[in-house]
Scaffold this active site. Sequence first.
Site, PDB file in Angstrom:
ATOM      1  N   LYS A 115       0.828  -1.217   0.000  1.00 41.49           N
ATOM      2  CA  LYS A 115       0.000   0.000   0.000  1.00 41.49           C
ATOM      3  C   LYS A 115       0.856   1.258   0.000  1.00 41.49           C
ATOM      4  CE  LYS A 115      -4.387  -1.796   0.851  1.00 41.49           C
ATOM      5  NZ  LYS A 115      -5.760  -1.642   1.238  1.00 41.49           N
ATOM      6  N   LYS A 197      -3.625  -9.992  -6.777  1.00 43.92           N
ATOM      7  CA  LYS A 197      -4.902 -10.239  -6.095  1.00 43.92           C
ATOM      8  C   LYS A 197      -5.982  -9.308  -6.640  1.00 43.92           C
ATOM      9  CE  LYS A 197      -5.836  -8.267  -1.982  1.00 43.92           C
ATOM     10  NZ  LYS A 197      -7.106  -7.963  -1.343  1.00 43.92           N
ATOM     11  N   LYS A 200     -10.712  -4.500  -4.349  1.00 47.19           N
ATOM     12  CA  LYS A 200     -11.852  -3.614  -4.607  1.00 47.19           C
ATOM     13  C   LYS A 200     -11.424  -2.193  -4.918  1.00 47.19           C
ATOM     14  CE  LYS A 200     -13.437  -3.766  -0.060  1.00 47.19           C
ATOM     15  NZ  LYS A 200     -12.302  -3.390   0.800  1.00 47.19           N
TER      16      LYS A 200
END
Length: 332
Positions: A115, A197, A200
């Site tokens: 992130k 992965k 969303k």
Amino acid sequence: MINGKKIIFSGIQPSGNLTIGNYAGSLKNWVSLQNEYKSLFCIVDMHSITVRQNPAELRRRTYEVFALYLACGINPDVSTIFVQSHVPAHAELAWVLDCYTMFGELSRMTQFKDKSEKNSQNINAGLFTYPVLMAADILLYQADLVPVGEDQKQHLEITRDIAGRFNGIYSETFTVPEPFISKLGGKIMSLSEPDKKMSKSDMGDGSVRILDDRDTIIRKFRRAVTDSGSEIKVEEGKDGINNLIMIYSTFSGKTKDEIEKEFEGRGYGEFKMAVGECVADALEPIKAKFNTYISDKTQLDKLMSSGADQAAYLARKTISKVYRKIGFVQKP
Ligand code: ATP
Ligand code: LTN
């Protein structure tokens, strides 16, 4: 234990429209476990602000995720559904646990590294201590089991370490939780980049949303990236086709062998269409229920409020115990 049942806790961030990865890795398992365990399912809005959110969208999505939990089959009469920021004990315990978590441990978290790369202009302290807030979520409710996708395994490990460390210093305080990661659907990959992965917060056609309309779902599957070759067969290194087989298996209930047999001698194109249609069919009833739930705000508010009360009652017990053990004076 609550009323003789073991406890489950899990959560999803309202950081985007939920994907079939969230469904397969989390929601689907929650529904099947909820009667066997005392279950708490949280909408972790406090986690979601580790990445900048638009306030109006965050508010809307929090309701949407709540309605989606219901639409997927979480029963508010047996499970507790609530919003994290409605229960202040999460932040309170997170602070305490921050003081029992090492800088070095947090530096090793792969989600933090990923992130930070994605949000290089906003590598805030919350992104770094994210796993401690997650540990607080779980430990507050003395959860025995945490059903999550494979990407959360490392966070579960640090939660177990923190719990063990605290228990070691102050005597048994927290239940040390076990992860529950289903082999099937524990890691759904992006359709456009099958080595990543499905997520969303990724825009674009790689992520299939639970609420996508039928045509969009089928289009996304039709365009799914596959490897060279033509056989519908699970094979090392063929990430694209392996992922599609995994998705088909999750949504159809068929085994890998049954799928390989069913599509023997048929091409990738035909298989992609079949997967798209199967997923679209499976999501149809969920979307219909979602539309009903989301249009009744009064009912959602009522459930949200009662969920928060149930959770707060349980959380308070743990917080009191923790404060007592570490030597905080009780308010006279
Ligand atoms: P974001 O993109 O905002 O990081 P996310 O899609 O990764 O979101 P989370 O809210 O972080 O979703 O995760 C909610 C739950 O869904 C977790 O249990 C997580 O492990 C699971 N999950 C998320 N993505 C997948 C996936 N691709 N396959 C299986 N499980 C997943
Ligand atoms: N970190 C998780 C979301 C999450 C969670 C939790 C999952 C926050 N608190 C507690 C299980 C239990 C994620 O990013 N998927």
